[in-house]
Design an enzyme around this catalytic site. Structure first.
Site, PDB file in Angstrom:
ATOM      1  N   ARG A  60       1.039  -1.214  -0.237  1.00 19.76           N
ATOM      2  CA  ARG A  60      -0.086   0.015  -0.023  1.00 19.76           C
ATOM      3  C   ARG A  60       0.904   1.243  -0.049  1.00 19.76           C
ATOM      4  O   ARG A  60       0.479   2.323  -0.366  1.00 19.76           O
ATOM      5  CB  ARG A  60      -0.952   0.179   1.104  1.00 19.76           C
ATOM      6  CG  ARG A  60      -2.108   1.064   1.190  1.00 19.76           C
ATOM      7  CD  ARG A  60      -3.177   0.953   1.944  1.00 19.76           C
ATOM      8  NE  ARG A  60      -3.192   0.054   2.901  1.00 19.76           N
ATOM      9  CZ  ARG A  60      -2.744   0.238   4.319  1.00 19.76           C
ATOM     10  NH1 ARG A  60      -1.945   1.266   4.476  1.00 19.76           N
ATOM     11  NH2 ARG A  60      -2.563  -0.632   5.427  1.00 19.76           N
ATOM     12  N   TYR A 112     -16.654  17.017 -15.538  1.00 16.08           N
ATOM     13  CA  TYR A 112     -17.000  15.459 -15.558  1.00 16.08           C
ATOM     14  C   TYR A 112     -18.035  15.235 -14.484  1.00 16.08           C
ATOM     15  O   TYR A 112     -17.772  15.694 -13.292  1.00 16.08           O
ATOM     16  CB  TYR A 112     -15.596  14.625 -15.246  1.00 16.08           C
ATOM     17  CG  TYR A 112     -15.983  13.454 -15.299  1.00 16.08           C
ATOM     18  CD1 TYR A 112     -16.047  12.401 -16.375  1.00 16.08           C
ATOM     19  CD2 TYR A 112     -15.744  12.437 -14.090  1.00 16.08           C
ATOM     20  CE1 TYR A 112     -16.563  11.224 -16.356  1.00 16.08           C
ATOM     21  CE2 TYR A 112     -15.913  11.309 -13.928  1.00 16.08           C
ATOM     22  CZ  TYR A 112     -16.218  10.443 -14.988  1.00 16.08           C
ATOM     23  OH  TYR A 112     -16.478   8.927 -15.329  1.00 16.08           O
ATOM     24  N   ASP A 183      -7.796  19.555 -14.742  1.00 13.20           N
ATOM     25  CA  ASP A 183      -8.198  18.079 -15.181  1.00 13.20           C
ATOM     26  C   ASP A 183      -7.852  17.950 -16.583  1.00 13.20           C
ATOM     27  O   ASP A 183      -8.416  18.697 -17.455  1.00 13.20           O
ATOM     28  CB  ASP A 183      -9.614  17.732 -14.931  1.00 13.20           C
ATOM     29  CG  ASP A 183      -9.763  16.157 -15.215  1.00 13.20           C
ATOM     30  OD1 ASP A 183      -9.345  15.769 -16.028  1.00 13.20           O
ATOM     31  OD2 ASP A 183     -10.539  15.793 -14.456  1.00 13.20           O
ATOM     32  N   LYS A 208      -8.382   6.900 -19.744  1.00 10.77           N
ATOM     33  CA  LYS A 208      -8.589   7.362 -20.837  1.00 10.77           C
ATOM     34  C   LYS A 208      -7.519   7.488 -21.857  1.00 10.77           C
ATOM     35  O   LYS A 208      -6.870   6.337 -22.294  1.00 10.77           O
ATOM     36  CB  LYS A 208      -9.302   8.841 -20.786  1.00 10.77           C
ATOM     37  CG  LYS A 208     -10.353   9.003 -19.566  1.00 10.77           C
ATOM     38  CD  LYS A 208     -11.542   8.080 -20.107  1.00 10.77           C
ATOM     39  CE  LYS A 208     -12.573   7.996 -18.641  1.00 10.77           C
ATOM     40  NZ  LYS A 208     -12.830   9.372 -17.826  1.00 10.77           N
TER      41      LYS A 208
HETATM   42  C1  LIG Z   1     -13.306   9.639 -16.691  1.00 14.02           C
HETATM   43  C2  LIG Z   1     -12.965  11.056 -15.984  1.00 14.02           C
HETATM   44  C3  LIG Z   1     -12.611  11.002 -14.770  1.00 14.02           C
HETATM   45  C4  LIG Z   1     -12.570   9.916 -13.684  1.00 14.02           C
HETATM   46  O1  LIG Z   1     -11.874   9.287 -13.765  1.00 14.02           O
HETATM   47  P1  LIG Z   1     -11.919   7.374 -13.630  1.00 14.02           P
HETATM   48  O2  LIG Z   1     -10.746   6.977 -14.042  1.00 14.02           O
HETATM   49  O3  LIG Z   1     -13.027   7.174 -14.438  1.00 14.02           O
HETATM   50  O4  LIG Z   1     -12.261   7.612 -12.002  1.00 14.02           O
HETATM   51  C5  LIG Z   1     -12.323  12.473 -14.250  1.00 14.02           C
HETATM   52  N1  LIG Z   1     -12.050  13.353 -15.060  1.00 14.02           N
HETATM   53  C6  LIG Z   1     -12.382  13.302 -16.472  1.00 14.02           C
HETATM   54  C7  LIG Z   1     -12.254  14.564 -17.572  1.00 14.02           C
HETATM   55  C8  LIG Z   1     -12.705  12.113 -17.075  1.00 14.02           C
HETATM   56  O5  LIG Z   1     -12.840  12.077 -18.249  1.00 14.02           O
END
Ligand SMILES: *Cc1c(COP(=O)(O)O)cnc(C)c1O
Length: 387
Positions: A60, A112, A183, A208
């Site tokens: 961890r 998001y 982000d 992504k």
């Molecule tokens: C998918 C996404 C998230 C969240 O990420 P996860 O890996 O699904 O927890 C946060 N911000 C954006 C812009 C996203 O597309």
């Protein structure tokens, strides 16, 4: 035992993006001399008890696979450190845990859905207030309160792909000692580096573009100021949302082709933009390129495109979506395969209808995550679906 490329981080500044993506985490390894990083699938590490300091104790805490990925992402975002988490949401949560009851956040209006939910349904209960704004003009500074701590934005935004001027927002925010979080999931580090534009922290859903193959979930926080590193690592160990060794390994494998993939996503998207631009059933088209802040901060438009089907309600859109053969109807984005979604009933269904319409997330809106298939097949698929 394992020496990741920590010590050489700064020596590699002259390397190009792909060389860093492939070699930054090069390991000068154990006796096996494996060319790529092995998977250290272990929950604990044997201790020697001879007085030498131990680096790895329990899974961890630190792990070789996570560290290799962190070194790579630090280099790709031009940061000072990266801390990876078990999901993008866990990465966002680790930042928000630095706030105290009574604190205030100014966040982008297009967020998001999961981040919106985290702010509204988790952090509001802990008495953290949020204001949403577009950042289109500098008017957002009038929302700053004595308790404001964070500015949180995504650019390009989802699903309308609006480009927010990161440098401009950051300059204003820093006059008020606010921390700016960007982000960067939609752009990926290949197309945009918010830390270079003044942002304090960058978050990615690595699920992504960074991982890129729709087969793993992960998140990361990358920062320009090492002060954040310790507390983020502490929180990860204290609360436990870690990225497992195999997932870290998969993402490191994915990131090596990030540049090639982003080039192809962008090239395919540009062809599709041209196709949709003149299509009689398309009344509105959204893509980052050409917007005011685009050329200041982005090195390409990426693979996300949104468009509005003329005079269409949800039933019409569903008829179109059912006709796709190559694009899969699915949430998520950034993988090698093309996806199509209906924001009003899928990714953004949690937003009340009136509010959705006000923001432009109308029933006729369709969002594409353009993959890296042969673009002629993608266009033929769109042609058929829109017929
Ligand atoms: C998918 C996404 C998230 C969240 O990420 P996860 O890996 O699904 O927890 C946060 N911000 C954006 C812009 C996203 O597309």
């Amino acid at each position: 035992m394992v020496a990741t490329a920590n010590q050489s981080k700064n020596q590699h500044e002259e390397w190009g993006f792909s060389t860093r993506a492939i070699h930054q985490a090069q390991t000068s390894l154990d006796q096996s001399r494996a060319t790529t990083m092995p998977i250290y699938q272990t929950s604990t590490y044997t201790q020697v008890l001879d007085g030498t300091p131990v680096h790895y104790e329990y899974g961890r805490g630190d792990s070789p696979n996570r560290e290799a990925l962190e070194d790579t992402l630090t280099a790709l975002e031009n940061g000072q450190f990266a801390v990876v988490f078990g999901s993008g949401m866990a990465a966002c949560d680790a930042i928000l845990r630095h706030l105290n009851p009574g604190d205030h956040i100014i966040a982008g209006l297009d967020l998001y859905g999961g981040v919106y939910r985290l702010l509204e349904q988790v952090y509001r209960q802990h008495h953290i207030a949020v204001d949403y704004c577009t950042f289109d003009t500098d008017d957002w500074v009038t929302r700053i309160r004595p308790t404001t701590r964070l500015v949180w934005l995504e650019t390009p935004t989802n699903p309308l792909l609006h480009v927010i001027d990161i440098e401009r927002v950051t300059q204003k925010a820093h006059l008020h000692d606010l921390t700016v979080v960007v982000d960067n999931t939609f752009a990926s580090p290949y197309l945009q580096n918010p830390l270079c534009l003044g942002a304090d922290l960058v978050v990615h859903s690595m699920t992504k573009y960074i991982a890129g193959h729709s087969d793993v979930i992960g998140g990361v926080v990358i920062g320009g100021d090492a002060r954040w590193r310790e507390s983020l690592q502490f929180l990860r160990n204290a609360t436990g949302p870690i990225l497992g060794p195999f997932d870290a390994w998969l993402i490191l494998r994915g990131v090596k082709t990030l540049a090639l993939r982003m080039q192809q996503h962008t090239q395919n998207a540009l062809h599709i933009v041209q196709f949709l631009k003149t299509h009689p059933r398309v009344s509105q088209l959204y893509y980052p390129e050409g917007q005011v802040a685009y050329s200041k901060q982005m090195r390409g438009g990426g693979g996300m495109i949104s468009f509005v089907l003329k005079d269409a309600d949800t039933t019409h859109v569903y008829e179109v979506l059912r006709k796709f053969r190559v694009f899969a109807v699915a949430e998520s984005l950034g993988g090698v395969e093309s996806l199509v979604s209906h924001p009003a009933t899928m990714t953004h269904s949690a937003i009340p209808e009136e509010e959705r319409n006000r923001r432009g997330i109308v029933p006729g809106l369709i969002r594409l995550s353009v993959g890296i298939e042969d673009v002629k097949d993608l266009i033929a698929d769109l042609e058929h679906a829109l017929d």
